[in-house]
Scaffold this motif. Structure first.
Motif, PDB file in Angstrom:
ATOM      1  N   SER A 162       0.830  -1.198   0.000  1.00  0.00           N
ATOM      2  CA  SER A 162       0.000   0.000   0.000  1.00  0.00           C
ATOM      3  C   SER A 162       0.871   1.258   0.000  1.00  0.00           C
ATOM      4  O   SER A 162       1.665   1.447  -0.918  1.00  0.00           O
ATOM      5  CB  SER A 162      -0.959  -0.050   1.200  1.00  0.00           C
ATOM      6  OG  SER A 162      -2.000   0.874   1.065  1.00  0.00           O
ATOM      7  N   MET A 163       0.746   2.119   0.999  1.00  0.00           N
ATOM      8  CA  MET A 163       1.609   3.301   1.065  1.00  0.00           C
ATOM      9  C   MET A 163       3.076   2.905   0.992  1.00  0.00           C
ATOM     10  O   MET A 163       3.883   3.570   0.314  1.00  0.00           O
ATOM     11  CB  MET A 163       1.346   4.076   2.356  1.00  0.00           C
ATOM     12  CG  MET A 163       2.254   5.284   2.568  1.00  0.00           C
ATOM     13  SD  MET A 163       2.277   5.862   4.289  1.00  0.00           S
ATOM     14  CE  MET A 163       3.334   4.605   5.058  1.00  0.00           C
ATOM     15  N   GLY A 164       3.452   1.831   1.673  1.00  0.00           N
ATOM     16  CA  GLY A 164       4.839   1.375   1.646  1.00  0.00           C
ATOM     17  C   GLY A 164       5.270   0.939   0.261  1.00  0.00           C
ATOM     18  O   GLY A 164       6.441   1.081  -0.116  1.00  0.00           O
ATOM     19  N   GLY A 165       4.320   0.410  -0.541  1.00  0.00           N
ATOM     20  CA  GLY A 165       4.627   0.066  -1.917  1.00  0.00           C
ATOM     21  C   GLY A 165       4.939   1.308  -2.733  1.00  0.00           C
ATOM     22  O   GLY A 165       5.863   1.313  -3.562  1.00  0.00           O
ATOM     23  N   ALA A 166       4.172   2.366  -2.498  1.00  0.00           N
ATOM     24  CA  ALA A 166       4.443   3.631  -3.186  1.00  0.00           C
ATOM     25  C   ALA A 166       5.814   4.184  -2.785  1.00  0.00           C
ATOM     26  O   ALA A 166       6.584   4.642  -3.640  1.00  0.00           O
ATOM     27  CB  ALA A 166       3.343   4.643  -2.865  1.00  0.00           C
ATOM     28  N   ILE A 167       6.132   4.118  -1.496  1.00  0.00           N
ATOM     29  CA  ILE A 167       7.430   4.612  -1.030  1.00  0.00           C
ATOM     30  C   ILE A 167       8.565   3.766  -1.592  1.00  0.00           C
ATOM     31  O   ILE A 167       9.639   4.275  -1.927  1.00  0.00           O
ATOM     32  CB  ILE A 167       7.481   4.635   0.515  1.00  0.00           C
ATOM     33  CG1 ILE A 167       6.361   5.524   1.063  1.00  0.00           C
ATOM     34  CG2 ILE A 167       8.838   5.133   0.999  1.00  0.00           C
ATOM     35  CD1 ILE A 167       6.313   6.925   0.480  1.00  0.00           C
ATOM     36  N   ALA A 168       8.340   2.464  -1.740  1.00  0.00           N
ATOM     37  CA  ALA A 168       9.348   1.592  -2.351  1.00  0.00           C
ATOM     38  C   ALA A 168       9.634   2.029  -3.782  1.00  0.00           C
ATOM     39  O   ALA A 168      10.791   2.081  -4.215  1.00  0.00           O
ATOM     40  CB  ALA A 168       8.870   0.136  -2.311  1.00  0.00           C
ATOM     41  N   VAL A 169       8.573   2.351  -4.538  1.00  0.00           N
ATOM     42  CA  VAL A 169       8.752   2.798  -5.921  1.00  0.00           C
ATOM     43  C   VAL A 169       9.490   4.130  -5.958  1.00  0.00           C
ATOM     44  O   VAL A 169      10.414   4.324  -6.767  1.00  0.00           O
ATOM     45  CB  VAL A 169       7.384   2.909  -6.637  1.00  0.00           C
ATOM     46  CG1 VAL A 169       7.551   3.556  -8.011  1.00  0.00           C
ATOM     47  CG2 VAL A 169       6.739   1.538  -6.767  1.00  0.00           C
ATOM     48  N   HIS A 170       9.101   5.075  -5.100  1.00  0.00           N
ATOM     49  CA  HIS A 170       9.785   6.374  -5.049  1.00  0.00           C
ATOM     50  C   HIS A 170      11.267   6.186  -4.698  1.00  0.00           C
ATOM     51  O   HIS A 170      12.138   6.858  -5.271  1.00  0.00           O
ATOM     52  CB  HIS A 170       9.118   7.292  -4.025  1.00  0.00           C
ATOM     53  CG  HIS A 170       7.831   7.892  -4.494  1.00  0.00           C
ATOM     54  ND1 HIS A 170       7.779   9.022  -5.279  1.00  0.00           N
ATOM     55  CD2 HIS A 170       6.543   7.511  -4.295  1.00  0.00           C
ATOM     56  CE1 HIS A 170       6.515   9.330  -5.543  1.00  0.00           C
ATOM     57  NE2 HIS A 170       5.746   8.427  -4.949  1.00  0.00           N
TER      58      HIS A 170
END
Length: 390
Positions: free
Chosen positions: A154-162
């Protein structure tokens, strides 16, 4: 975050009643009735049942990040939790995957979550949290880090991509994003405040918090809920995190925490229990628990987590995997990218939004297969390949 919008609850925040015995149970006699009446175990479990060590990693002045680790060889799975969750949400999965392949797991409490403490816990911008991830990697491993696979929910997936697209981890060899897609995530933001208002503001005990999250189906695996919910709440009177409180209790009496659950027959598998029906009585006791982070106050950062996420994900030059709870979550860019073979996709429709908590064994198999397929980790004798499927 994407599925949470689809699971918005009304302002019914009490615990639902236990299921009543149906015709099948009455025909089975007293033993069936005893099975239905048997109380499920919602007592919290200490982190050391799943992780081998826990420590706080200092980065910049005033910034300290809680990290849980297991495994001693192979690539590192750097695990980033979703909004409102904590590193403990990866506990069961970490234990499972490290048995299948030779790898290390490092689960991180992100800024404002769990037991991490920073100079500004309110700055949850994508850039700030991505920098945090890079700083933690440098503090943990120095200038020559081991091969790292970023895994985020979720949010952590987005932060991983960033983090990946900004090249903050020089030894990055893989990227796995769990149940977050730009289009559906942005659509879900419109109902997020309603969802957050529908949650209880406090709980009388940790057991009640764990019971609530299981009965509402937000975490469908009680074993995971018993260890992970501890990272989501804190004492109302002292602001001490429940994980820190459990640590003190464990130091005083190690045997008092973390009994093994005896699973109820009628609750093994099957759909989640229905949402609450009765009113939740807000406790007045000074020993009640409330949420570790007030997600409603982070709304200014939500769009920044997800806007442009699909193209950023597709542009990352490392092997990539998207793990979803439903194929309907794919947006146009990812649908085209998936057809072009730019990433591997896996769907686990039996799970809810917290895929890695609901089905930790299946997610562990998928991650292990991903690593073996790309020849970045060696399998153990327990390994059984899980073929990609959608």
């Amino acid at each position: 975050m994407s599925a949470l919008g689809k699971e918005v609850m009304k302002k019914r925040v009490g615990l639902p009643p236990m299921p009543t015995a149906g015709p099948s149970s009455s025909s089975s006699g007293s033993s069936g009735r005893r099975a239905l009446m048997r109380k499920r175990d919602y007592t919290p479990v200490y982190w050391d049942k799943y992780f081998e060590k826990m420590h706080d990693v200092e980065t910049d002045i005033g910034n300290s990040f809680r990290v849980y680790e297991c495994g001693s060889e192979g690539p590192v799975l750097l695990l980033l939790h979703g909004g409102g969750f904590s590193a403990l949400s990866w506990a069961v999965l970490s234990c499972d995957v490290s048995r299948l392949v030779k790898c290390r797991c490092a689960a991180l409490d992100l800024r404002g979550h769990g037991d991490s403490m920073t100079s500004d816990d309110t700055d949850l911008s994508a850039d700030t949290m991505a920098k945090d991830v890079g700083d933690v990697v440098t503090s943990l491993y120095g200038e020559d880090p081991p091969p790292i696979i970023l895994v985020g929910h979720s949010m952590g997936g987005a932060i991983a991509v960033h983090s990946a697209v900004r090249d903050l981890i020089p030894s990055l060899i893989g990227l796995c994003v769990i149940d977050v897609v730009e289009g559906t995530a942005l659509d879900a933001l419109n109902s997020m405040q309603s969802f957050l208002r529908g949650r209880p503001k406090s709980f009388r005990s940790l057991e009640q918090a764990i019971e609530w999250v299981v009965r509402t189906g937000q975490i469908r695996n009680v074993d995971s809920a018993r260890v992970s919910m501890v990272g989501q709440v804190k004492r109302s009177d002292t602001n001490e995190t429940a994980s820190s409180e459990l640590e003190h209790m464990h130091e005083e009496s190690p045997s008092s925490i973390g009994s093994i659950q005896e699973e109820d027959e009628e609750e093994s598998g099957g759909p989640p229990l229905p949402p609450p029906q009765a009113s939740f009585t807000q406790p007045q006791s000074s020993s009640s628990y409330t949420w570790r982070i007030d997600l409603s106050k982070t709304e200014q950062f939500w769009k920044g987590w997800f806007e442009g996420l699909s193209q950023k994900f597709l542009s990352c030059p490392v092997p990539k995997m998207l793990l979803l709870a439903g194929v309907d979550r794919l947006d146009k860019d990812l649908t085209i990218g998936q057809m072009q073979g730019k990433f591997q996709m896996q769907v686990l429709p039996q799970s809810g939004h917290a895929v890695h908590e609901d089905c930790p064994d299946r997610v562990a198999e998928v991650l292990a297969t991903f690593m073996v397929r790309h020849k970045v980790a060696d399998p153990t004798t327990n390994f059984e390949r899980s073929f990609p499927a959608c």
